[in-house]
Design a protein around this motif. Structure first.
Motif, PDB file in Angstrom:
ATOM      1  N   ALA A  99      -5.356  71.295  -0.678  1.00 48.86           N
ATOM      2  CA  ALA A  99      -5.599  70.021  -0.765  1.00 48.86           C
ATOM      3  C   ALA A  99      -6.503  69.398   0.300  1.00 48.86           C
ATOM      4  O   ALA A  99      -6.929  68.301   0.096  1.00 48.86           O
ATOM      5  CB  ALA A  99      -4.448  69.265  -1.215  1.00 48.86           C
ATOM      6  N   GLY A 100      -6.438  69.970   1.531  1.00 47.64           N
ATOM      7  CA  GLY A 100      -7.214  69.242   2.652  1.00 47.64           C
ATOM      8  C   GLY A 100      -6.472  68.399   3.453  1.00 47.64           C
ATOM      9  O   GLY A 100      -5.338  68.115   3.096  1.00 47.64           O
ATOM     10  N   PRO A 101      -7.046  68.202   4.748  1.00 47.02           N
ATOM     11  CA  PRO A 101      -6.086  67.527   5.768  1.00 47.02           C
ATOM     12  C   PRO A 101      -5.875  65.972   5.266  1.00 47.02           C
ATOM     13  O   PRO A 101      -5.061  65.600   5.956  1.00 47.02           O
ATOM     14  CB  PRO A 101      -6.891  67.559   6.997  1.00 47.02           C
ATOM     15  N   GLU A 102      -6.923  65.585   4.332  1.00 45.44           N
ATOM     16  CA  GLU A 102      -6.506  63.948   3.987  1.00 45.44           C
ATOM     17  C   GLU A 102      -5.339  63.623   3.519  1.00 45.44           C
ATOM     18  O   GLU A 102      -4.542  62.844   3.520  1.00 45.44           O
ATOM     19  CB  GLU A 102      -7.556  63.585   3.347  1.00 45.44           C
ATOM     20  N   LEU A 103      -4.589  64.863   2.665  1.00 43.20           N
ATOM     21  CA  LEU A 103      -3.551  64.727   1.965  1.00 43.20           C
ATOM     22  C   LEU A 103      -2.434  64.131   2.952  1.00 43.20           C
ATOM     23  O   LEU A 103      -1.568  63.326   2.523  1.00 43.20           O
ATOM     24  CB  LEU A 103      -3.272  65.953   1.175  1.00 43.20           C
ATOM     25  N   ALA A 104      -2.237  64.872   3.795  1.00 44.12           N
ATOM     26  CA  ALA A 104      -0.871  64.823   4.947  1.00 44.12           C
ATOM     27  C   ALA A 104      -1.233  63.655   5.367  1.00 44.12           C
ATOM     28  O   ALA A 104      -0.114  62.872   5.716  1.00 44.12           O
ATOM     29  CB  ALA A 104      -0.992  65.816   5.983  1.00 44.12           C
ATOM     30  N   VAL A 105      -2.429  62.736   5.834  1.00 45.31           N
ATOM     31  CA  VAL A 105      -2.676  61.721   6.561  1.00 45.31           C
ATOM     32  C   VAL A 105      -2.144  60.471   5.727  1.00 45.31           C
ATOM     33  O   VAL A 105      -1.660  59.627   6.048  1.00 45.31           O
ATOM     34  CB  VAL A 105      -4.162  61.531   7.150  1.00 45.31           C
ATOM     35  N   VAL A 106      -2.762  60.424   4.606  1.00 40.45           N
ATOM     36  CA  VAL A 106      -2.500  59.481   3.660  1.00 40.45           C
ATOM     37  C   VAL A 106      -0.976  59.388   2.957  1.00 40.45           C
ATOM     38  O   VAL A 106      -0.619  58.323   2.922  1.00 40.45           O
ATOM     39  CB  VAL A 106      -3.570  59.566   2.096  1.00 40.45           C
ATOM     40  N   ALA A 107      -0.708  60.552   2.928  1.00 42.77           N
ATOM     41  CA  ALA A 107       0.904  60.661   2.762  1.00 42.77           C
ATOM     42  C   ALA A 107       1.705  59.913   3.698  1.00 42.77           C
ATOM     43  O   ALA A 107       2.615  59.331   3.345  1.00 42.77           O
ATOM     44  CB  ALA A 107       1.427  62.160   2.350  1.00 42.77           C
ATOM     45  N   ARG A 108       1.292  60.198   4.857  1.00 43.69           N
ATOM     46  CA  ARG A 108       2.230  59.548   6.134  1.00 43.69           C
ATOM     47  C   ARG A 108       1.888  58.072   6.078  1.00 43.69           C
ATOM     48  O   ARG A 108       2.888  57.218   6.103  1.00 43.69           O
ATOM     49  CB  ARG A 108       1.551  60.008   7.239  1.00 43.69           C
ATOM     50  N   GLU A 109       0.691  57.639   5.835  1.00 42.96           N
ATOM     51  CA  GLU A 109       0.370  56.052   5.534  1.00 42.96           C
ATOM     52  C   GLU A 109       1.154  55.421   4.394  1.00 42.96           C
ATOM     53  O   GLU A 109       1.599  54.308   4.511  1.00 42.96           O
ATOM     54  CB  GLU A 109      -1.034  55.771   5.277  1.00 42.96           C
ATOM     55  N   THR A 110       1.351  56.177   3.562  1.00 44.35           N
ATOM     56  CA  THR A 110       2.195  55.822   2.168  1.00 44.35           C
ATOM     57  C   THR A 110       3.406  55.521   2.734  1.00 44.35           C
ATOM     58  O   THR A 110       4.317  54.699   2.293  1.00 44.35           O
ATOM     59  CB  THR A 110       1.871  56.827   1.015  1.00 44.35           C
ATOM     60  N   VAL A 111       4.208  56.480   3.421  1.00 51.39           N
ATOM     61  CA  VAL A 111       5.336  56.544   4.009  1.00 51.39           C
ATOM     62  C   VAL A 111       5.649  55.250   4.873  1.00 51.39           C
ATOM     63  O   VAL A 111       6.436  54.530   4.665  1.00 51.39           O
ATOM     64  CB  VAL A 111       5.882  57.728   4.811  1.00 51.39           C
ATOM     65  N   LEU A 112       4.488  55.102   5.656  1.00 50.67           N
ATOM     66  CA  LEU A 112       4.732  53.575   6.537  1.00 50.67           C
ATOM     67  C   LEU A 112       4.691  52.153   5.671  1.00 50.67           C
ATOM     68  O   LEU A 112       5.615  51.492   5.976  1.00 50.67           O
ATOM     69  CB  LEU A 112       3.493  53.506   7.475  1.00 50.67           C
ATOM     70  N   ALA A 113       3.844  52.199   4.741  1.00 56.70           N
ATOM     71  CA  ALA A 113       3.821  51.341   3.676  1.00 56.70           C
ATOM     72  C   ALA A 113       5.238  51.093   2.866  1.00 56.70           C
ATOM     73  O   ALA A 113       5.502  49.918   2.789  1.00 56.70           O
ATOM     74  CB  ALA A 113       2.655  51.228   2.574  1.00 56.70           C
ATOM     75  N   LEU A 114       5.855  52.163   2.397  1.00 60.40           N
ATOM     76  CA  LEU A 114       6.763  52.099   1.654  1.00 60.40           C
ATOM     77  C   LEU A 114       7.973  51.835   2.708  1.00 60.40           C
ATOM     78  O   LEU A 114       9.170  51.038   2.244  1.00 60.40           O
ATOM     79  CB  LEU A 114       7.356  53.254   0.853  1.00 60.40           C
ATOM     80  N   TRP A 115       8.086  51.771   3.773  1.00 67.27           N
ATOM     81  CA  TRP A 115       8.984  51.540   4.643  1.00 67.27           C
ATOM     82  C   TRP A 115       9.051  50.164   4.914  1.00 67.27           C
ATOM     83  O   TRP A 115      10.090  49.696   4.824  1.00 67.27           O
ATOM     84  CB  TRP A 115       8.943  52.382   6.082  1.00 67.27           C
ATOM     85  N   ARG A 116       7.804  49.509   5.042  1.00 67.71           N
ATOM     86  CA  ARG A 116       7.901  48.016   5.118  1.00 67.71           C
ATOM     87  C   ARG A 116       8.316  47.533   3.788  1.00 67.71           C
ATOM     88  O   ARG A 116       8.864  46.510   3.856  1.00 67.71           O
ATOM     89  CB  ARG A 116       6.344  47.937   5.322  1.00 67.71           C
ATOM     90  N   ALA A 117       7.856  47.999   2.770  1.00 69.28           N
ATOM     91  CA  ALA A 117       8.437  47.514   1.668  1.00 69.28           C
ATOM     92  C   ALA A 117       9.842  47.609   1.041  1.00 69.28           C
ATOM     93  O   ALA A 117      10.522  46.625   0.609  1.00 69.28           O
ATOM     94  CB  ALA A 117       7.716  48.273   0.219  1.00 69.28           C
ATOM     95  N   LEU A 118      10.453  48.707   1.724  1.00 72.40           N
ATOM     96  CA  LEU A 118      11.980  48.735   1.767  1.00 72.40           C
ATOM     97  C   LEU A 118      12.643  47.658   2.586  1.00 72.40           C
ATOM     98  O   LEU A 118      13.376  46.757   2.079  1.00 72.40           O
ATOM     99  CB  LEU A 118      12.360  50.093   2.250  1.00 72.40           C
TER     100      LEU A 118
END
Length: 416
Positions: A99-118
């Motif tokens: 899937a390319g390196p972007e997948l891992a990077v965007v997944a990490r940014e999603t984790v950060l966003a959802l941690w803030r939402a939690l």
């Protein structure tokens, strides 16, 4: 008459407690996404001669993944290192046919966003207000005891599962990382990970850039694990359970240890068993605590589905806002910069990792001053750069990818 706080290992009750905490909602409304530009360094993995696996991958497979065979494992082609938008160092993997390196990077940014939402959802306060009996059950049953932290780990595990399956994206009909994430969600792959994998296999294979499954496309366009993958996952889980029970039985009979001492000795000292497996009743197979639906106040609460749905939706929103700049050939790991006693372990993701890393350093007679799970920062009394090199080598042998403090100083920059 007071409440008896005596801890009781009870996975069913622990699952219901978490569902009750989640029932009012675990995520606040989404924040507006700010564009970010993140530089990622990619370094090729070096398989052993005549093999598709690195030495670390082969050694882990031979010790902990029986009866899985090398040809049933897909390895990444490159290790990735980058600093996320929160300034935290990360490591990940990708496959040139995946899937390319972007997948891992965007997944990490999603984790950060959802941690803030939690954090903004009221979940921390509800977690802190749990009755003492409920907290005792969680403490006796789970590795991460506090509900807010358990959900944080669950969010990170979701991102880990997405990025890891990116290694075999060529098995799927999906094009682009958003379509890939949505396809895995709609196909039930996240639920399959929760039901068929066991925790240490998923975390440890992720840290080593490998995945022991393949996907096959169905007539309706969804994907499933191949029958061979399902068989080998079940066999690995059964072997792990048998090993954990054998170690626990030996510790409590031949060695005369009580249950808590046995778990502490063989998890912290040898990393051979965990509470989740060693204390399961005979004939019982572990299931993810978030996977079971519960009726709470007259409505169904399904924690896993809630987390996965929000994760994929947030991932789709963030993907267009993250620009990834890929650099090839730069060193992925560094060993001797900055304070010898301060370093980062980007793939440290839960209290299991904290305990394992602490035990490893302690076995090397290195006092641990502090470990911060959120920033991935470790402070230890390391005597010299040479001593630090040995620490890093030992951590890598354990499947972790330490980086020095200097590598953590340039966060992903906002794009104006």
């Amino acid at each position: 008459m007071g409440i008896d706080p005596t801890p009781q290992y009870d996975r069913r009750t622990a699952s219901r407690i978490l569902a009750g905490v989640a029932a009012p909602g675990i995520f606040a409304a989404a924040e507006p996404a700010e564009p970010v530009r993140i530089t990622v360094r990619a370094t090729p993995l070096r398989p052993e001669p005549g093999s598709a696996l690195t030495q670390s991958q082969r050694m882990y497979l031979e010790r902990f993944m029986r009866p899985c065979r090398p040809e049933q494992v897909t390895s990444a082609t490159h290790r990735l290192t980058w600093t996320d938008s929160a300034g935290v160092p990360n490591t990940g993997y990708f496959h040139t046919a995946g899937a390319g390196p972007e997948l891992a990077v965007v997944a990490r940014e999603t984790v950060l966003a959802l941690w803030r939402a939690l954090a903004a959802s009221g979940l921390p306060a509800r977690s802190a207000a749990l009755p003492e009996r409920d907290l005792a059950v969680l403490a006796a049953t789970t590795t991460d005891h506090e509900p807010h932290e358990i959900f944080r780990v669950g969010v990170e595990a979701t991102g880990r599962a997405l990025a890891q399956h990116g290694l075999i994206a060529a098995d799927t009909p999906y094009r682009g990382i958003v379509e890939f994430a949505e396809g895995l969600r709609d196909s039930g792959i996240f639920a399959a990970v929760a039901a068929r994998w066991f925790w240490e296999l998923q975390a440890s294979t992720f840290r080593r850039g490998m995945i022991p499954v393949r996907l096959v496309t169905q007539p309706d366009g969804s994907v499933r694990y191949t029958p061979e993958s399902i068989t080998v996952l079940r066999a690995m889980k059964d072997a792990t359970l048998a090993d954990a029970r054998a170690v626990m039985r030996r510790a409590t009979t031949e060695e005369g240890l009580d249950t808590e001492s046995a778990v502490a000795k063989y998890h912290d000292e040898l990393d051979l068993i965990s509470r989740q497996y060693a204390l399961l009743p005979t004939g019982t197979r572990p299931a993810c605590l978030a996977a079971a639906p519960h009726a709470i106040d007259g409505r169904s609460v399904h924690v896993l589905a809630t987390v996965v749905d929000r994760f994929v939706a947030t991932f789709a929103t963030l993907a267009p806002t993250v620009t990834v700049v890929l650099e090839h050939g730069a060193p992925a790991l560094s060993d001797a910069h900055g304070d010898d006693g301060v370093f980062y372990v980007p793939d440290m993701s839960c209290q299991h990792c904290v305990r394992t890393i602490t035990a490893l350093l302690t076995s090397m007679e290195i006092p641990v001053v502090a470990i911060d799970l959120e920033s991935k920062r470790v402070v230890a009394r390391i005597r010299s750069p040479r001593h630090r090199f040995r620490v890093f080598e030992a951590l890598r042998d354990g499947g972790y990818n330490p980086v020095d403090e200097a590598a953590a100083q340039t966060p992903g920059a906002a794009v104006g």
